[in-house]
Design a protein around this motif. Structure first.
Motif, PDB file in Angstrom:
ATOM      1  N   GLU A   1       0.855  -1.195   0.000  1.00 29.12           N
ATOM      2  CA  GLU A   1       0.000   0.000   0.000  1.00 29.12           C
ATOM      3  C   GLU A   1       0.888   1.240   0.000  1.00 29.12           C
ATOM      4  O   GLU A   1       0.613   2.220  -0.709  1.00 29.12           O
ATOM      5  CB  GLU A   1      -0.914   0.006   1.228  1.00 29.12           C
TER       6      GLU A   1
ATOM      7  N   SER B   1       2.707   1.520  -3.500  1.00 33.85           N
ATOM      8  CA  SER B   1       1.817   1.902  -4.600  1.00 33.85           C
ATOM      9  C   SER B   1       1.159   3.260  -4.388  1.00 33.85           C
ATOM     10  O   SER B   1       0.396   3.716  -5.241  1.00 33.85           O
ATOM     11  CB  SER B   1       0.732   0.831  -4.794  1.00 33.85           C
ATOM     12  N   SER B   2       1.461   3.909  -3.269  1.00 34.90           N
ATOM     13  CA  SER B   2       0.830   5.213  -2.992  1.00 34.90           C
ATOM     14  C   SER B   2       1.220   6.269  -4.016  1.00 34.90           C
ATOM     15  O   SER B   2       0.513   7.250  -4.210  1.00 34.90           O
ATOM     16  CB  SER B   2       1.218   5.683  -1.582  1.00 34.90           C
ATOM     17  N   SER B   3       2.360   6.067  -4.701  1.00 37.15           N
ATOM     18  CA  SER B   3       2.796   7.024  -5.720  1.00 37.15           C
ATOM     19  C   SER B   3       2.168   6.756  -7.077  1.00 37.15           C
ATOM     20  O   SER B   3       2.490   7.438  -8.046  1.00 37.15           O
ATOM     21  CB  SER B   3       4.319   6.963  -5.854  1.00 37.15           C
ATOM     22  N   GLN B   4       1.296   5.743  -7.149  1.00 37.16           N
ATOM     23  CA  GLN B   4       0.606   5.348  -8.390  1.00 37.16           C
ATOM     24  C   GLN B   4       1.536   4.674  -9.387  1.00 37.16           C
ATOM     25  O   GLN B   4       1.176   4.492 -10.553  1.00 37.16           O
ATOM     26  CB  GLN B   4      -0.079   6.558  -9.066  1.00 37.16           C
TER      27      GLN B   4
ATOM     28  N   ALA C   1       3.352   1.677 -11.313  1.00 38.56           N
ATOM     29  CA  ALA C   1       2.939   0.311 -11.649  1.00 38.56           C
ATOM     30  C   ALA C   1       4.119  -0.639 -11.721  1.00 38.56           C
ATOM     31  O   ALA C   1       3.946  -1.853 -11.683  1.00 38.56           O
ATOM     32  CB  ALA C   1       2.194   0.301 -12.986  1.00 38.56           C
TER      33      ALA C   1
ATOM     34  N   THR D   1       9.987   8.010  -9.625  1.00 36.84           N
ATOM     35  CA  THR D   1       9.166   8.948  -8.855  1.00 36.84           C
ATOM     36  C   THR D   1       9.946   9.499  -7.668  1.00 36.84           C
ATOM     37  O   THR D   1       9.959  10.709  -7.410  1.00 36.84           O
ATOM     38  CB  THR D   1       7.879   8.261  -8.360  1.00 36.84           C
TER      39      THR D   1
ATOM     40  N   ALA E   1       2.526  11.496  -1.008  1.00 35.99           N
ATOM     41  CA  ALA E   1       1.695  10.301  -1.205  1.00 35.99           C
ATOM     42  C   ALA E   1       1.884   9.320  -0.057  1.00 35.99           C
ATOM     43  O   ALA E   1       0.923   8.708   0.432  1.00 35.99           O
ATOM     44  CB  ALA E   1       2.047   9.635  -2.529  1.00 35.99           C
TER      45      ALA E   1
END
Length: 387
Positions: free
Chosen positions: A309, A312-315, A317, A325, A336
């Protein structure tokens, strides 16, 4: 130094009849599973699939060849060079490929790919892909700490059974990294009818299993056919439980980079072996196992879900996107991260503290044992002088 690519040059002019199939050929076929061959190799199982030479020509002529080569793996360019080298050889060029599948399913947290190679002598090799660059692929790997089967293991089992139903003859199965784990899992639970046809299973630096798997009768029955290889500073291949013996291979790289199979050293048609994995590798293995024993299955699941979680908070993939990022916009990434539930952050932080102390305790134990051995050596060299 001799590697896979050197082996292809050395043995490429000899057929399998002249120089029998060996563990290096198996590793080459396992690396095939990393190639992005969608639209080039048919999904159907057939001995009339495309040849390796035809697949290579289509691969390098594709409009998206750059994307097909750049998989985000640190050895992806080596895999592409391998394909180009194989295409021109007598040993590999006319072997036929079929049954290519590639799946990413975020909802079920599955990353899976496989390909089948017909060797021309009536036998075939089923190769499973290891973890790719996707976050969902890494998440599935971590899920192995508390879940059996994970979706890719179930897909591997179904794939092997479909291949065996459509293709007669002797079967070899293998994979690198997670692909090695999938190969062992599929060969374990494919049923006696298929299992009797399996001659060899190749696990190249793949993680192990929970004890619930290694102790079942089916695992014990197939273990005699399993060939497990790990580099001398193995990390991935030392995770979870391995009941089968393994061969330790010399690598010209260090640490996690030894996971790159193109760094493994060869002596002719075999790997160059060393006596045992490094002390650091064994210490890490003990640390992780000690840490996992302190966590229940439910706690492991909560920690893994919490960690991903956060990731993946930075979106992002993929692992590459995640790194970009944080490198290009650390402020956005930190914002994020701070939006993730506080309890989740605390849970993950506590788990990593536990891992730190498990590692700390193992280091202390190693130092204590080393000192005891040195003191024993000193005692044994004492000379008693008669009065």
């Amino acid at each position: 130094m001799s590697s896979i690519l050197d082996y292809i040059t050395w043995r490429g002019d000899l057929s399998f009849k002249a120089s029998p199939f060996n563990e290096i050929d198996a590793l080459i076929f396992c690396e095939f599973a990393y190639l992005k061959l969608k639209g080039i190799v048919p999904e159907e199982f057939s001995r009339d699939g495309v040849t390796i030479a035809q697949a290579a020509e289509a691969f390098f002529a594709a409009s998206d060849v750059a994307a097909r080569i750049d998989t985000g793996l640190f050895f992806s360019e080596s895999v592409a060079r391998m394909l180009k080298a194989l295409a021109t050889t007598e040993r590999y060029g006319q072997l036929r490929l079929c049954g290519f599948v590639e799946e990413h399913d975020i909802a079920s947290e599955k990353q899976f790919a496989a390909i089948t190679i017909a060797l021309g002598d009536g036998s075939f090799f089923v190769a499973f892909r290891g973890t790719d660059n996707s976050l969902v692929g890494w998440k599935e790997d971590f899920n192995m700490a508390f879940m059996t089967p994970v979706p890719a293991q179930q897909s591997a089992l179904e794939y092997l059974c479909r291949a065996a139903a459509r293709l007669p003859g002797k079967i070899r199965v293998g994979g690198h990294s997670k692909g090695g784990n999938l190969a062992v899992y599929a060969a374990t639970f494919c049923g006696k009818r298929v299992q009797r046809r399996i001659g060899d299973v190749y696990n190249n630096d793949g993680p192990g299993f929970e004890l619930s798997i290694t102790q079942v009768p089916e695992f014990q029955e197939i273990s005699e056919c399993v060939h497990t290889f790990v580099p001398d500073q193995s990390i991935v291949g030392m995770l979870l439980e391995h009941e089968e013996d393994y061969v330790v291979v010399e690598s010209h790289k260090t640490g996690l980079l030894q996971h790159d199979p193109f760094s493994w050293q060869l002596d002719g048609p075999h790997f160059r072996e060393v006596e045992q994995v490094s002390g650091g590798s064994m210490m890490l293995e003990r640390s992780v196992k000690s840490w996992l024993r302190e966590l229940s299955s439910q706690e492991r699941e909560r920690v893994v879900d919490g960690l991903f979680e956060i990731l993946s908070s930075s979106q992002a993939a993929t692992i590459s996107e995640l790194a970009d990022t944080w490198r290009k916009n650390p402020g956005k990434a930190m914002t994020a991260l701070l939006q993730v539930d506080g309890e989740t952050r605390k849970l993950v932080w506590k788990a990593f503290q536990q891992l730190f102390w498990a590692t700390h305790n193992e280091i202390k134990l190693d130092i204590k044992m080393w000192l005891q051995e040195r003191l024993l050596e000193v005692d044994q060299t004492k000379v008693i002088v008669p009065e």
